[in-house]
Design a protein around this motif. Structure first.
Motif, PDB file in Angstrom:
ATOM      1  N   PRO A  16       0.799  -1.233   0.000  1.00 32.80           N
ATOM      2  CA  PRO A  16       0.000   0.000   0.000  1.00 32.80           C
ATOM      3  C   PRO A  16       0.829   1.279   0.000  1.00 32.80           C
ATOM      4  CG  PRO A  16      -0.954  -1.597   1.494  1.00 32.80           C
ATOM      5  CD  PRO A  16       0.359  -2.170   1.050  1.00 32.80           C
ATOM      6  N   ASP A  17       1.954   1.289   0.718  1.00 31.46           N
ATOM      7  CA  ASP A  17       2.774   2.495   0.748  1.00 31.46           C
ATOM      8  C   ASP A  17       3.312   2.842  -0.634  1.00 31.46           C
ATOM      9  OD1 ASP A  17       2.334   2.611   3.424  1.00 31.46           O
ATOM     10  OD2 ASP A  17       4.348   2.048   4.051  1.00 31.46           O
ATOM     11  N   ALA A  20       0.104   3.908  -2.851  1.00 35.05           N
ATOM     12  CA  ALA A  20      -0.457   5.199  -2.420  1.00 35.05           C
ATOM     13  C   ALA A  20      -1.947   5.268  -2.742  1.00 35.05           C
ATOM     14  CB  ALA A  20       0.318   6.352  -3.039  1.00 35.05           C
ATOM     15  N   GLY A  21      -2.373   6.224  -3.537  1.00 36.93           N
ATOM     16  CA  GLY A  21      -3.798   6.416  -3.819  1.00 36.93           C
ATOM     17  C   GLY A  21      -4.431   5.276  -4.583  1.00 36.93           C
ATOM     18  N   ALA A  22      -3.608   4.463  -5.256  1.00 37.55           N
ATOM     19  CA  ALA A  22      -4.140   3.333  -6.018  1.00 37.55           C
ATOM     20  C   ALA A  22      -4.246   2.065  -5.182  1.00 37.55           C
ATOM     21  CB  ALA A  22      -3.260   3.065  -7.235  1.00 37.55           C
ATOM     22  N   ALA A  23      -3.908   2.139  -3.903  1.00 38.78           N
ATOM     23  CA  ALA A  23      -3.883   0.950  -3.049  1.00 38.78           C
ATOM     24  C   ALA A  23      -5.196   0.161  -3.048  1.00 38.78           C
ATOM     25  CB  ALA A  23      -3.493   1.335  -1.623  1.00 38.78           C
ATOM     26  N   PRO A  24      -6.373   0.835  -3.023  1.00 38.65           N
ATOM     27  CA  PRO A  24      -7.628   0.064  -3.006  1.00 38.65           C
ATOM     28  C   PRO A  24      -7.820  -0.827  -4.229  1.00 38.65           C
ATOM     29  CG  PRO A  24      -8.022   2.329  -2.312  1.00 38.65           C
ATOM     30  CD  PRO A  24      -6.623   2.275  -2.847  1.00 38.65           C
ATOM     31  N   GLU A  25      -7.176  -0.506  -5.340  1.00 40.52           N
ATOM     32  CA  GLU A  25      -7.370  -1.283  -6.560  1.00 40.52           C
ATOM     33  C   GLU A  25      -6.841  -2.707  -6.435  1.00 40.52           C
ATOM     34  OE1 GLU A  25      -5.925   0.763 -10.016  1.00 40.52           O
ATOM     35  OE2 GLU A  25      -6.673   2.699  -9.309  1.00 40.52           O
TER      36      GLU A  25
END
Length: 239
Positions: A16-17, A20-25
């Protein structure tokens, strides 16, 4: 003897780090990987080996360190608990990205169930040599488990890292079925040249797994399959 294996994708975006913002994908893939590592722990292995593709083949001892600094994140991981061993004659300073992602999965799971080692496999390693390496791993202990890191084709869409190749989807379909059913014969039959053309990072690690499992009579189960970013990602467990 091989008693269990987990197959997971190895993009640093799984962390996830890094995503970043794409982690939920990749949340579903991340959860499936956690379930797969849990299966390895439940099998109570005497030794866990993390296998992944790399430019330079190498064996890594428990405690080897990897970093995601090259992906813009100040995050380090360690391969299993403990301090890093003295580097061997050919040992590089850091884990390659595929093994660093594997180490991150183990850290996330709080792995402390068995000693851990790493095996970086050259992506171009011939299938027969991959199988031989797998057989050697399976003979390392009475109960061996493998965490096998590797992606399918990176040519699934026009925006994929390798652009679109019409052969990619069918290759990944065969790979997914083989990984989900512990079909060692199909995995060992993959053409290394075709896999290279399709940018399949997992071919060599999967064939190491197939060599290790050749006489183990394991059953497979597919936990996840998708192609975000135009790259085939699979999660399966063999036990």
């Amino acid at each position: 003897m091989l008693v269990a294996a987990a197959v997971c994708p190895c993009p640093p975006l799984l962390v996830p780090d890094v995503a970043a913002g794409a982690a939920p994908e990749l949340a579903a893939a991340r959860d499936a990987c956690a379930d797969a590592v849990g299966v390895l722990a439940a099998c109570r292995p005497d030794l866990l080996v993390v296998v992944g593709p790399a430019d330079d083949p190498c064996v890594y001892r428990q405690g080897a360190v990897g970093s995601f600094a090259g992906f813009g994140v100040d995050l380090s991981v360690r391969l299993g608990p403990g301090e890093p061993a003295e580097p061997g004659e050919r040992a590089p300073q850091e884990l390659p990205p595929s093994l660093a992602v594997g180490a991150w999965l183990l850290e996330r799971a709080g792995w402390a169930d068995a000693p851990v080692e790493g095996l970086a496999v050259a992506e171009e390693l011939a299938p027969r040599l991959c199988a031989d390496a797998g057989e050697e791993l399976a003979a390392r202990a009475a109960r061996v488990a493998l965490l096998v890191m590797g992606d399918g084709s990176a040519c699934r869409t026009l925006k994929a890292p390798g652009y679109l190749d019409e052969r990619a989807a069918s290759f990944d379909q065969v790979a997914s079925a083989a990984l989900g059913t512990a079909d060692t014969r199909t995995l060992l039959g993959f053409d290394d040249r075709l896999a290279c053309e399709l940018k399949v990072a997992g071919r060599a690690p999967w064939q190491v797994l197939a060599g290790a499992a050749r006489d183990a009579e394991l059953a497979g189960r597919l936990l996840y399959e998708d192609a975000p970013y135009g790259v085939g990602y699979f999660v399966s467990v063999w036990s």
